[in-house]
Design a protein around this motif. Structure first.
Motif, PDB file in Angstrom:
ATOM      1  N   LYS A  32       0.840  -1.205   0.000  1.00  0.00           N
ATOM      2  CA  LYS A  32       0.000   0.000   0.000  1.00  0.00           C
ATOM      3  C   LYS A  32       0.875   1.256   0.000  1.00  0.00           C
ATOM      4  O   LYS A  32       0.601   2.212  -0.728  1.00  0.00           O
ATOM      5  CB  LYS A  32      -0.926  -0.011   1.216  1.00  0.00           C
ATOM      6  N   ILE A  36       1.009   4.135  -2.945  1.00  0.00           N
ATOM      7  CA  ILE A  36       0.830   5.560  -2.658  1.00  0.00           C
ATOM      8  C   ILE A  36       2.037   6.338  -3.160  1.00  0.00           C
ATOM      9  O   ILE A  36       1.890   7.391  -3.795  1.00  0.00           O
ATOM     10  CB  ILE A  36       0.575   5.803  -1.154  1.00  0.00           C
ATOM     11  N   GLU A  83      -6.148   8.715   0.047  1.00  0.00           N
ATOM     12  CA  GLU A  83      -4.937   8.464   0.830  1.00  0.00           C
ATOM     13  C   GLU A  83      -3.740   9.035   0.091  1.00  0.00           C
ATOM     14  O   GLU A  83      -3.703   9.006  -1.134  1.00  0.00           O
ATOM     15  CB  GLU A  83      -4.763   6.965   1.059  1.00  0.00           C
ATOM     16  N   GLY A  84      -2.786   9.552   0.860  1.00  0.00           N
ATOM     17  CA  GLY A  84      -1.623  10.159   0.234  1.00  0.00           C
ATOM     18  C   GLY A  84      -0.440  10.196   1.169  1.00  0.00           C
ATOM     19  O   GLY A  84      -0.434   9.552   2.222  1.00  0.00           O
ATOM     20  N   GLU A  85       0.548  10.987   0.753  1.00  0.00           N
ATOM     21  CA  GLU A  85       1.769  11.055   1.544  1.00  0.00           C
ATOM     22  C   GLU A  85       2.277  12.483   1.649  1.00  0.00           C
ATOM     23  O   GLU A  85       2.019  13.311   0.779  1.00  0.00           O
ATOM     24  CB  GLU A  85       2.856  10.171   0.938  1.00  0.00           C
ATOM     25  N   TYR A  95       2.208   9.096   6.007  1.00  0.00           N
ATOM     26  CA  TYR A  95       1.047   8.809   5.169  1.00  0.00           C
ATOM     27  C   TYR A  95      -0.189   9.400   5.828  1.00  0.00           C
ATOM     28  O   TYR A  95      -0.315   9.385   7.059  1.00  0.00           O
ATOM     29  CB  TYR A  95       0.902   7.302   4.960  1.00  0.00           C
ATOM     30  N   LYS A  97      -4.661  10.496   5.303  1.00  0.00           N
ATOM     31  CA  LYS A  97      -5.934  10.291   4.615  1.00  0.00           C
ATOM     32  C   LYS A  97      -6.702  11.602   4.673  1.00  0.00           C
ATOM     33  O   LYS A  97      -6.501  12.418   5.582  1.00  0.00           O
ATOM     34  CB  LYS A  97      -6.729   9.153   5.244  1.00  0.00           C
TER      35      LYS A  97
END
Length: 187
Positions: A32, A36, A83-85, A95, A97
């Motif tokens: 996951k 990302i 979701e991201g970073e 990370y 959300k």
């Protein structure tokens, strides 16, 4: 079998069960995170191609929060999730959300990418120190616009937090990021 042997076998089997479930869970978290990371990189490259000067602006930012795919859907009541970073100095730094809710006339679904640029160290520190962060509440986010020559508006880029919204059709300008909630994603 004696009682001690039964207890030892049960303990041994429970230890094996614990170790066999952990790697699969860790592997899913790793995959996951990798997805990302790759999608965030692709989103930034899309931004660089669509907006002249965006690469330089991203390089000046103290932190870059990239949500490659925020799915928005609703009928009268809507919501969005993605979701991201966070990247600091081109390195992954956590990370996150994002979630948003809305009420009003709406129907359909769409996917968009959202990029927040923390242009000052103070804005980045405020974001990272909280348990959650909401655009428009914890910080005003200036939505970046593109000038007639296709480059980033340098006046808007002077705000402490600036944002881009991208869809398959390109940059979006008439959207609001107010109320966009961001919190840490434990991966």
């Amino acid at each position: 079998m004696n009682k001690r042997l039964c207890i030892a076998l049960l303990l041994g089997m429970s230890m094996i069960a614990c170790t066999t479930t952990m790697p699969a869970n860790q592997a899913s978290h790793v995959s996951k995170r990798q997805a990302i990371d790759a999608n965030a990189e692709e989103t930034l490259n899309d931004l660089y191609h669509q907006a002249k000067g965006s690469r330089e602006l991203v390089a000046k930012a103290k932190g870059v929060l990239v949500f490659p795919s925020v799915l928005t859907a609703g009928f009268m009541v809507g919501g969005a999730y993605g979701e991201g970073e966070l990247r600091i100095g081109n390195e992954q730094a956590g990370y996150y959300k994002t979630m948003t809710g809305s009420i009003g006339f709406q129907a359909g679904a769409q996917s968009k990418a959202i990029i927040f640029l923390f242009m000052t160290q103070e804005a980045l520190d405020h974001f990272r120190q909280g348990n959650g962060w909401t655009a428009g509440v914890d910080a005003n986010v200036a939505l970046l616009t593109i000038g007639a020559d296709g480059s980033v508006d340098t006046e808007t880029a002077k705000a402490p937090v600036v944002g881009f919204v991208l869809t398959n059709g390109g940059l979006m300008f008439n959207v609001s990021l107010q109320g966009t909630k961001v919190s840490r994603l434990n991966l």
